[in-house]
Design a protein around this motif. Structure first.
Motif, PDB file in Angstrom:
ATOM      1  N   MET A 144       0.959  -0.809   0.176  1.00  0.00           N
ATOM      2  CA  MET A 144       0.047   0.134   0.022  1.00  0.00           C
ATOM      3  C   MET A 144       0.824   1.391  -0.106  1.00  0.00           C
ATOM      4  O   MET A 144       1.866   1.298   0.865  1.00  0.00           O
ATOM      5  N   PRO A 145       0.833   2.195  -0.950  1.00  0.00           N
ATOM      6  CA  PRO A 145       1.545   3.488  -0.979  1.00  0.00           C
ATOM      7  C   PRO A 145       1.185   4.367   0.310  1.00  0.00           C
ATOM      8  O   PRO A 145       0.133   4.354   0.673  1.00  0.00           O
ATOM      9  N   LEU A 146       2.207   4.992   0.677  1.00  0.00           N
ATOM     10  CA  LEU A 146       2.352   5.826   1.805  1.00  0.00           C
ATOM     11  C   LEU A 146       1.439   7.015   1.472  1.00  0.00           C
ATOM     12  O   LEU A 146       1.769   7.761   0.480  1.00  0.00           O
ATOM     13  N   ASN A 147       0.773   7.507   2.300  1.00  0.00           N
ATOM     14  CA  ASN A 147      -0.063   8.781   2.191  1.00  0.00           C
ATOM     15  C   ASN A 147       0.854   9.901   2.039  1.00  0.00           C
ATOM     16  O   ASN A 147       1.832   9.904   2.606  1.00  0.00           O
ATOM     17  N   LEU A 148       0.437  10.891   0.890  1.00  0.00           N
ATOM     18  CA  LEU A 148       1.459  11.935   0.948  1.00  0.00           C
ATOM     19  C   LEU A 148       1.405  12.917   2.229  1.00  0.00           C
ATOM     20  O   LEU A 148       2.339  13.664   2.429  1.00  0.00           O
ATOM     21  N   HIS A 149       0.422  12.847   2.968  1.00  0.00           N
ATOM     22  CA  HIS A 149       0.386  13.701   3.982  1.00  0.00           C
ATOM     23  C   HIS A 149       0.806  12.888   5.480  1.00  0.00           C
ATOM     24  O   HIS A 149       0.730  13.094   6.512  1.00  0.00           O
ATOM     25  N   ALA A 150       2.037  11.860   5.112  1.00  0.00           N
ATOM     26  CA  ALA A 150       2.533  11.433   6.457  1.00  0.00           C
ATOM     27  C   ALA A 150       4.027  11.189   5.859  1.00  0.00           C
ATOM     28  O   ALA A 150       4.147  10.801   4.506  1.00  0.00           O
ATOM     29  N   THR A 151       5.006  11.237   6.702  1.00  0.00           N
ATOM     30  CA  THR A 151       6.276  10.730   6.461  1.00  0.00           C
ATOM     31  C   THR A 151       6.540   9.384   6.361  1.00  0.00           C
ATOM     32  O   THR A 151       5.474   8.659   6.554  1.00  0.00           O
ATOM     33  N   PHE A 152       7.601   8.792   6.068  1.00  0.00           N
ATOM     34  CA  PHE A 152       8.149   7.527   6.085  1.00  0.00           C
ATOM     35  C   PHE A 152       7.627   6.746   7.475  1.00  0.00           C
ATOM     36  O   PHE A 152       7.640   7.244   8.366  1.00  0.00           O
ATOM     37  N   THR A 153       7.488   5.432   6.982  1.00  0.00           N
ATOM     38  CA  THR A 153       7.317   4.680   8.638  1.00  0.00           C
ATOM     39  C   THR A 153       8.391   4.128   8.957  1.00  0.00           C
ATOM     40  O   THR A 153       9.554   4.000   8.613  1.00  0.00           O
ATOM     41  N   VAL A 154       8.140   3.311  10.050  1.00  0.00           N
ATOM     42  CA  VAL A 154       9.133   2.805  11.081  1.00  0.00           C
ATOM     43  C   VAL A 154       9.935   1.786  10.200  1.00  0.00           C
ATOM     44  O   VAL A 154      10.934   1.574  10.117  1.00  0.00           O
ATOM     45  N   ASP A 155       8.768   0.920   9.605  1.00  0.00           N
ATOM     46  CA  ASP A 155       9.489  -0.161   8.623  1.00  0.00           C
ATOM     47  C   ASP A 155      10.436   0.094   7.650  1.00  0.00           C
ATOM     48  O   ASP A 155      11.166  -0.512   6.886  1.00  0.00           O
ATOM     49  N   ALA A 156      10.306   1.492   7.072  1.00  0.00           N
ATOM     50  CA  ALA A 156      11.062   2.051   5.919  1.00  0.00           C
ATOM     51  C   ALA A 156      12.235   2.817   6.569  1.00  0.00           C
ATOM     52  O   ALA A 156      13.035   3.057   5.768  1.00  0.00           O
ATOM     53  N   ALA A 157      12.470   2.722   7.835  1.00  0.00           N
ATOM     54  CA  ALA A 157      13.554   3.532   8.485  1.00  0.00           C
ATOM     55  C   ALA A 157      14.871   2.515   8.879  1.00  0.00           C
ATOM     56  O   ALA A 157      14.527   1.364   8.881  1.00  0.00           O
ATOM     57  N   VAL A 158      15.904   2.967   9.403  1.00  0.00           N
ATOM     58  CA  VAL A 158      16.858   2.007   9.824  1.00  0.00           C
ATOM     59  C   VAL A 158      17.335   2.807  11.231  1.00  0.00           C
ATOM     60  O   VAL A 158      17.088   4.180  11.597  1.00  0.00           O
ATOM     61  N   HIS A 173      17.551   5.644  17.945  1.00  0.00           N
ATOM     62  CA  HIS A 173      17.058   6.485  17.042  1.00  0.00           C
ATOM     63  C   HIS A 173      17.026   6.043  15.754  1.00  0.00           C
ATOM     64  O   HIS A 173      17.926   5.525  15.327  1.00  0.00           O
ATOM     65  N   ILE A 174      15.655   5.846  15.159  1.00  0.00           N
ATOM     66  CA  ILE A 174      15.885   5.501  13.885  1.00  0.00           C
ATOM     67  C   ILE A 174      15.496   6.391  12.867  1.00  0.00           C
ATOM     68  O   ILE A 174      14.615   7.425  13.156  1.00  0.00           O
ATOM     69  N   GLY A 175      15.743   6.245  11.597  1.00  0.00           N
ATOM     70  CA  GLY A 175      15.428   7.323  10.529  1.00  0.00           C
ATOM     71  C   GLY A 175      15.819   6.925   9.265  1.00  0.00           C
ATOM     72  O   GLY A 175      16.215   5.815   8.979  1.00  0.00           O
ATOM     73  N   SER A 176      15.972   8.058   8.436  1.00  0.00           N
ATOM     74  CA  SER A 176      16.691   7.607   7.145  1.00  0.00           C
ATOM     75  C   SER A 176      17.690   8.909   6.969  1.00  0.00           C
ATOM     76  O   SER A 176      17.709   9.932   7.532  1.00  0.00           O
ATOM     77  N   ALA A 177      18.422   8.548   5.858  1.00  0.00           N
ATOM     78  CA  ALA A 177      19.639   9.476   5.484  1.00  0.00           C
ATOM     79  C   ALA A 177      20.160   9.349   4.028  1.00  0.00           C
ATOM     80  O   ALA A 177      20.147   8.139   3.726  1.00  0.00           O
ATOM     81  N   VAL A 178      20.445  10.337   3.473  1.00  0.00           N
ATOM     82  CA  VAL A 178      21.222  10.230   2.081  1.00  0.00           C
ATOM     83  C   VAL A 178      22.243  10.915   2.131  1.00  0.00           C
ATOM     84  O   VAL A 178      22.198  12.053   2.501  1.00  0.00           O
ATOM     85  N   VAL A 179      23.204  10.620   1.244  1.00  0.00           N
ATOM     86  CA  VAL A 179      24.476  11.266   1.029  1.00  0.00           C
ATOM     87  C   VAL A 179      24.676  11.471  -0.553  1.00  0.00           C
ATOM     88  O   VAL A 179      24.184  10.577  -1.448  1.00  0.00           O
ATOM     89  N   MET A 180      24.578  12.826  -0.991  1.00  0.00           N
ATOM     90  CA  MET A 180      24.735  12.858  -2.591  1.00  0.00           C
ATOM     91  C   MET A 180      25.949  13.576  -2.952  1.00  0.00           C
ATOM     92  O   MET A 180      26.475  14.372  -2.127  1.00  0.00           O
TER      93      MET A 180
END
Length: 343
Positions: free
Chosen positions: A1-15, A30-37
């Motif tokens: 099920m796609p994530l609603n645009l009115h909510a950020t990513f879920t715990v399952d999608a974090a590290v 502390h769980i979350g997400s991060a990107v290096v560009m």
């Protein structure tokens, strides 16, 4: 099920980005997400969900300041930095904001950020002793709001509705955010200071800061964007405050750094390597540790330099007033560093 645009990513999608260790016991995670560009816009490192929108909070301030400048506001030096900043309301900070208001021909009462007590102890004591009480100048977003008002007086725009989404300034701000992030705004909310706040992805935030950081060395870049980046690094005290994490990172490493409420941090080197972090529980205490480590693991900054700065900006875990633990990297982040050190 796609994530609603009115909510950020879920715990399952974090590290797991970091843990809090007390007396040899892992107390919190502390769980979350991060990107290096990379400077060329390619994603170097991806941890968790980096495409679902987050409310970017105060990390958007440099883009909001840029929009004010593109609207004709003649910000210079510390004025630029404080318009980009979340300051601790030292006496110096409030003086700069007061000067901006005077130049714009407006008063403190016209600021639409709430009155607040300074985070800076000296300034707070002064307001108490003088009987002045809370001040709008002391709100950490007052520099941004002063620039907003100045844009209004420069263009003859209504100063009472400058926070409304349909105001000409806010429309320009949205255009700048979308231009620099390279994506559309997924949702528009209201920030803690009352201004509109955009939801964009971590990838978009990293892209925006990469563009800003490279601007001073790129003759084809927007001159005002170059001024934003240069002023933040030349006046890092105005972005946050002396002894504060963002200020130390900029002062000692020459890396653009901007924290946002609810666990958001974005940083970028002069060469354009950038990192964007979102901690899902909203706590910012591990963000600098995670962000700088990821930049070091990607080869964008030297490990010894990062280690020296982290000693100054990462708080100890205390028990009875003495260190009994530490904030340490989660496995996903420490593995990146281990791979780099093993080479």
């Amino acid at each position: 099920m796609p994530l609603n645009l009115h909510a950020t990513f879920t715990v399952d999608a974090a590290v797991e980005l970091a843990v809090i260790e007390r007396s040899g016991f892992v107390e919190s995670r502390h769980i979350g997400s991060a990107v290096v560009m990379a400077a060329d816009g390619t994603v170097v490192t991806e941890l968790g969900d980096i495409t679902t929108p987050i409310l970017a909070r105060s990390t958007l301030k440099p883009l909001q300041a840029l929009a004010s400048m593109q609207s004709g506001v003649p910000l210079r030096g510390a004025q630029v930095a404080i318009a980009c900043g979340s300051h601790v309301a030292s006496l110096d900070h409030m003086d700069v904001v007061e000067g901006m208001l005077k130049a714009a021909g407006v008063t403190e009462e016209q600021l639409q950020c709430p009155p607040d007590w300074p985070q800076d102890e000296t300034a707070r004591n002064w307001l108490v002793r003088s009987g002045r009480g809370k001040s709008k100048l002391a709100f950490n977003c007052s520099g941004k709001h002063a620039a907003f008002l100045w844009a209004c007086t420069e263009n003859g725009w209504d100063t009472r509705s400058y926070l409304e989404p349909n105001h000409p300034l806010q429309q320009r701000i949205r255009s700048v955010i979308e231009e620099y992030c390279g994506e559309g705004i997924a949702h528009l909310g209201i920030d803690g200071c009352g201004a509109p706040v955009a939801a964009v992805s971590l990838t978009g935030l990293a892209r925006a800061y990469s563009k800003l950081a490279k601007a001073p060395g790129d003759k084809n870049s927007n001159a005002r964007a170059a001024t934003v980046a240069t002023s933040m690094l030349d006046y890092p005290w105005a972005v946050q405050g002396r002894g504060e994490s963002n200020t130390i990172v900029m002062d000692e490493l020459g890396i653009l750094a901007k924290v946002g409420a609810e666990g958001v941090l974005v940083m970028a080197t002069r060469q354009g390597a950038s990192v964007a972090v979102k901690v899902l529980d909203g706590n910012v205490r591990a963000t600098t540790l995670v962000g700088l480590t990821m930049l070091a693991a990607a080869g964008a900054v030297e490990v010894p330099e990062v280690s020296s700065v982290l000693e100054k900006v990462v708080d100890s875990v205390l028990g009875g007033g003495r260190p009994v633990g530490k904030i340490r990297l989660g496995r996903a982040v420490s593995a990146l560093l281990d791979q780099t050190l093993a080479k």
